[in-house]
Design a protein around this motif. Structure first.
Motif, short mmCIF file in Angstrom:
data_model
loop_
_atom_site.label_atom_id
_atom_site.label_comp_id
_atom_site.label_asym_id
_atom_site.label_seq_id
_atom_site.Cartn_x
_atom_site.Cartn_y
_atom_site.Cartn_z
N ALA A 1 -17.29 -23.58 -17.58
CA ALA A 1 -17.34 -23.29 -16.20
C ALA A 1 -18.44 -24.09 -15.63
O ALA A 1 -18.73 -24.41 -14.71
N VAL A 2 -19.76 -24.25 -16.49
CA VAL A 2 -20.88 -24.90 -16.42
C VAL A 2 -20.83 -26.27 -16.00
O VAL A 2 -21.51 -26.98 -15.39
N TYR A 3 -19.45 -27.06 -16.19
CA TYR A 3 -19.41 -28.52 -16.18
C TYR A 3 -18.70 -28.65 -14.79
O TYR A 3 -18.34 -29.75 -14.38
N PHE A 4 -18.52 -27.58 -13.98
CA PHE A 4 -17.79 -27.71 -12.95
C PHE A 4 -18.89 -27.29 -11.42
O PHE A 4 -19.70 -26.73 -11.72
N GLY A 5 -18.20 -27.88 -10.18
CA GLY A 5 -18.97 -27.79 -9.24
C GLY A 5 -18.24 -27.80 -7.98
O GLY A 5 -16.98 -27.68 -7.95
N SER A 6 -18.81 -27.38 -6.85
CA SER A 6 -18.17 -27.60 -5.50
C SER A 6 -17.09 -26.30 -5.46
O SER A 6 -15.95 -26.31 -5.32
N TRP A 7 -17.70 -25.27 -5.87
CA TRP A 7 -16.77 -24.20 -6.06
C TRP A 7 -16.25 -23.73 -4.57
O TRP A 7 -16.91 -23.70 -3.75
N GLY A 8 -15.00 -23.28 -4.61
CA GLY A 8 -14.33 -22.43 -3.30
C GLY A 8 -14.93 -21.09 -3.17
O GLY A 8 -15.78 -20.77 -4.18
N GLN A 9 -14.62 -20.34 -2.17
CA GLN A 9 -15.24 -19.09 -1.94
C GLN A 9 -14.71 -18.00 -2.76
O GLN A 9 -15.13 -16.87 -2.81
N GLY A 10 -13.33 -18.33 -3.18
CA GLY A 10 -12.74 -17.31 -4.31
C GLY A 10 -11.52 -16.55 -3.20
O GLY A 10 -11.71 -16.49 -2.35
N THR A 11 -10.73 -16.02 -4.36
CA THR A 11 -9.74 -15.24 -3.64
C THR A 11 -9.60 -14.02 -4.86
O THR A 11 -9.34 -14.24 -5.83
#
Length: 129
Positions: free
Chosen positions: A113-123
């Motif tokens: 997960a550390v390599y990812f960005g621009s996360w959504g708000q989640g569901t």
């Protein structure tokens, strides 16, 4: 820059199915690798499926292999997470995010997960009888 919004979560009984959607805006979806992650209370965020820029899907953690599938519809600018045979331990907040480094394009499983960005708000997904 791509922006992501998740939807489709809810309450489902054990053994049921759900399809989550990750709607993208701001840029062509095929320019990005996208990952689906989940996080349960007190646990680390873990990858449950990813898809490369070319549309190749990669596996998530072992506990979801054979049950969760990632796909995308570039015309509708949406990435999907199909979840089958859901169990109570699948209860979590589910997020989609962008892999800006392209690691997903070479990986046989979701990069951390550390390599990812621009996360959504989640569901929220809750599996309970």
């Amino acid at each position: 820059q791509l922006q992501l919004v998740e939807s489709g979560g809810g309450l489902v009984q054990p053994g049921g199915s759900l399809r989550l959607s990750c709607a993208a805006s701001g840029a062509p979806l095929e320019n990005y690798a996208i990952g689906w992650f989940r996080q349960a209370p007190g646990k680390e965020r873990e990858g449950v499926g990813c898809i490369s820029k070319s549309g190749r899907s990669t596996n998530g953690v072992d506990t979801v292999k054979g049950r969760f599938t990632v796909s995308r519809d570039t015309a509708n600018r949406t990435v999907y997470l199909q979840m089958n045979s859901l169990q109570p331990e699948d209860t979590a907040v589910y997020y989609c995010a962008i892999d800006p480094y392209g690691f997903t394009d070479k990986a046989t499983s979701c990069p951390p997960a550390v390599y990812f960005g621009s996360w959504g708000q989640g569901t929220q997904v809750t599996v309970s009888s």
